[in-house]
Scaffold this motif. Structure first.
Motif, mmCIF file in Angstrom:
data_model
loop_
_atom_site.group_PDB
_atom_site.id
_atom_site.type_symbol
_atom_site.label_atom_id
_atom_site.label_comp_id
_atom_site.label_asym_id
_atom_site.label_seq_id
_atom_site.Cartn_x
_atom_site.Cartn_y
_atom_site.Cartn_z
ATOM 1 N N PRO A 148 0.814 -1.311 -0.199
ATOM 2 C CA PRO A 148 0.089 0.080 0.111
ATOM 3 C C PRO A 148 0.890 1.144 -0.086
ATOM 4 C CG PRO A 148 -0.893 -1.471 1.498
ATOM 5 C CD PRO A 148 0.574 -2.091 1.124
ATOM 6 N N ARG A 149 0.335 2.320 -0.721
ATOM 7 C CA ARG A 149 1.063 3.656 -0.722
ATOM 8 C C ARG A 149 1.754 4.061 0.563
ATOM 9 N NH1 ARG A 149 3.712 4.772 -5.528
ATOM 10 N NH2 ARG A 149 2.560 3.884 -6.981
ATOM 11 N N VAL A 192 2.306 2.339 3.215
ATOM 12 C CA VAL A 192 3.308 1.698 3.549
ATOM 13 C C VAL A 192 4.715 1.977 2.898
ATOM 14 C CG1 VAL A 192 4.328 -0.719 4.044
ATOM 15 C CG2 VAL A 192 1.853 -0.108 4.495
ATOM 16 N N LEU A 193 4.704 2.045 1.606
ATOM 17 C CA LEU A 193 5.768 2.571 0.822
ATOM 18 C C LEU A 193 6.357 3.659 1.098
ATOM 19 C CD1 LEU A 193 4.548 1.746 -2.984
ATOM 20 C CD2 LEU A 193 6.213 0.711 -1.649
ATOM 21 N N GLY A 194 5.392 4.856 1.556
ATOM 22 C CA GLY A 194 5.871 6.200 1.941
ATOM 23 C C GLY A 194 6.772 5.972 3.286
ATOM 24 N N GLU A 195 6.359 5.239 4.055
ATOM 25 C CA GLU A 195 7.100 4.869 5.451
ATOM 26 C C GLU A 195 8.455 4.267 4.972
ATOM 27 O OE1 GLU A 195 8.958 3.227 8.622
ATOM 28 O OE2 GLU A 195 7.701 1.810 7.436
ATOM 29 N N TYR A 196 8.511 3.195 4.087
ATOM 30 C CA TYR A 196 9.629 2.515 3.668
ATOM 31 C C TYR A 196 10.672 3.436 3.056
ATOM 32 C CZ TYR A 196 7.631 -2.514 3.712
ATOM 33 O OH TYR A 196 6.878 -3.492 4.303
ATOM 34 N N GLN A 197 10.135 4.412 2.321
ATOM 35 C CA GLN A 197 11.212 5.324 1.811
ATOM 36 C C GLN A 197 11.718 6.187 2.682
ATOM 37 O OE1 GLN A 197 9.020 7.318 -1.629
ATOM 38 N NE2 GLN A 197 8.549 5.306 -2.565
ATOM 39 N N GLN A 198 10.999 6.378 3.917
ATOM 40 C CA GLN A 198 11.871 7.377 4.807
ATOM 41 C C GLN A 198 12.604 6.636 5.533
ATOM 42 O OE1 GLN A 198 8.380 8.508 7.458
ATOM 43 N NE2 GLN A 198 7.491 9.797 5.786
#
Length: 312
Positions: A278-279, A281-287
């Motif tokens: 999910p977007r 979750v991706l956002g948190e991964y990228q951080q």
């Protein structure tokens, strides 16, 4: 023909091009900067950390995050794009940190690095550390893991970057700074809420066929052949796959820059090809790479921890 790294004790950024000395002006076209139009030493001479990543929006967010982490005045929301005169790359500054986008793939990052390295040279910067932060596909590790690259390898799992110069193939070392890699791993211990490891990073020339994906517009191999190749990569020490690390390591090493690559994995390629996270979750991964690099920079600057364990 083989070229090796150019680390030196002076701390200066080296350009290996005798033609530059005879030029009255050096136009850094894709950055919209130049030696006659801008006072590069005044603008960039005190830069100590350069962080590069694919997406302009992500690198703007990183600059804003570093602005907050370094306790700089203001909220950082109005950071200006230094390269606003061009739409090729974006560049932001937060104190001694420069944050720059490089686009996707070896051609795009190579163009940016040539001009960035010349910029640092013209600005007379010293003791600069440069780090690529980004996303990647993992191999045999869980999604969300952060991989610190010890060696960038090509699609044959060899630590080399092949650059065609005129009609000659020049082989360049992809050595990365081992002390910097270990320092980054030590910093990761302060952020225990996601796994961080050291491993080889395989750099490919495209996202689909070059990475053994079955879901591109073209595919000439079976799922069995794909898995056999990826398992051989894993056995060779590869833990993630992306599209910039060999060129990045080669150029930085030749010019005397201590460099590192830190990428989060968005999936395990042994389990599939498509990114279905999910977007949010991706956002948190990228951080995650950003949080690790913030911890590293703050430690280098002798600053105490504050927001390092929090997301942004």
């Amino acid at each position: 023909m083989t070229e090796t790294t150019g680390y030196a004790g002076s701390g200066l950024v080296h350009v290996k091009n005798p033609h530059l000395d005879s030029m009255e002006e050096d136009v850094l076209y894709h950055l919209d900067l130049g030696t006659k139009t801008h006072n590069l030493p005044a603008m960039f001479g005190d830069i100590k950390f350069v962080c590069v990543g694919g997406s302009p929006n992500r690198m703007r967010a990183f600059a804003q995050f570093m602005h907050k982490e370094l306790g700089l005045a203001g909220d950082g929301e109005d950071l200006a794009d230094i390269c606003a005169g061009t739409d090729r790359y974006a560049m932001y500054r937060a104190g001694p940190v420069l944050s720059i986008s490089h686009g996707m793939g070896i051609p795009s990052i190579s163009i940016m690095l040539h001009e960035l390295i010349k910029l640092l040279h013209h600005a007379k910067c010293r003791d600069v550390t440069i780090i690529r932060i980004g996303t990647s596909g993992g191999l045999g590790i869980e999604a969300g893991s952060v991989v610190i690259t010890d060696t960038a390898v090509d699609s044959s799992f060899k630590p080399r970057f092949e650059q065609v110069v005129l009609d000659d193939v020049v082989v360049r070392s992809t050595e990365l700074d081992k002390d910097l890699t270990e320092e980054l791993l030590a910093c990761s211990k302060e952020i225990p809420d996601f796994p961080t490891l050291i491993g080889h990073t395989m750099c490919t020339y495209d996202f689909y066929e070059g990475q053994g994906r079955l879901d591109g517009a073209l595919c000439s191999f079976s799922s069995e052949k794909k898995l056999e190749y990826l398992k051989r990569a894993y056995d060779a020490g590869v833990r993630n796959i992306e599209m910039e690390s060999t060129a990045f390591a080669a150029l930085c090493g030749l010019c005397g820059l201590k460099a590192a690559v830190v990428c989060v994995t968005l999936l395990d390629r042994l389990e599939g090809d498509q990114i279905r996270v999910p977007r949010e979750v991706l956002g948190e991964y990228q951080q995650r790479p950003q949080r690790l690099i913030a911890a590293f920079i703050r430690k280098r600057l002798g600053m105490k921890r504050n927001a390092l364990l929090s997301t942004h």
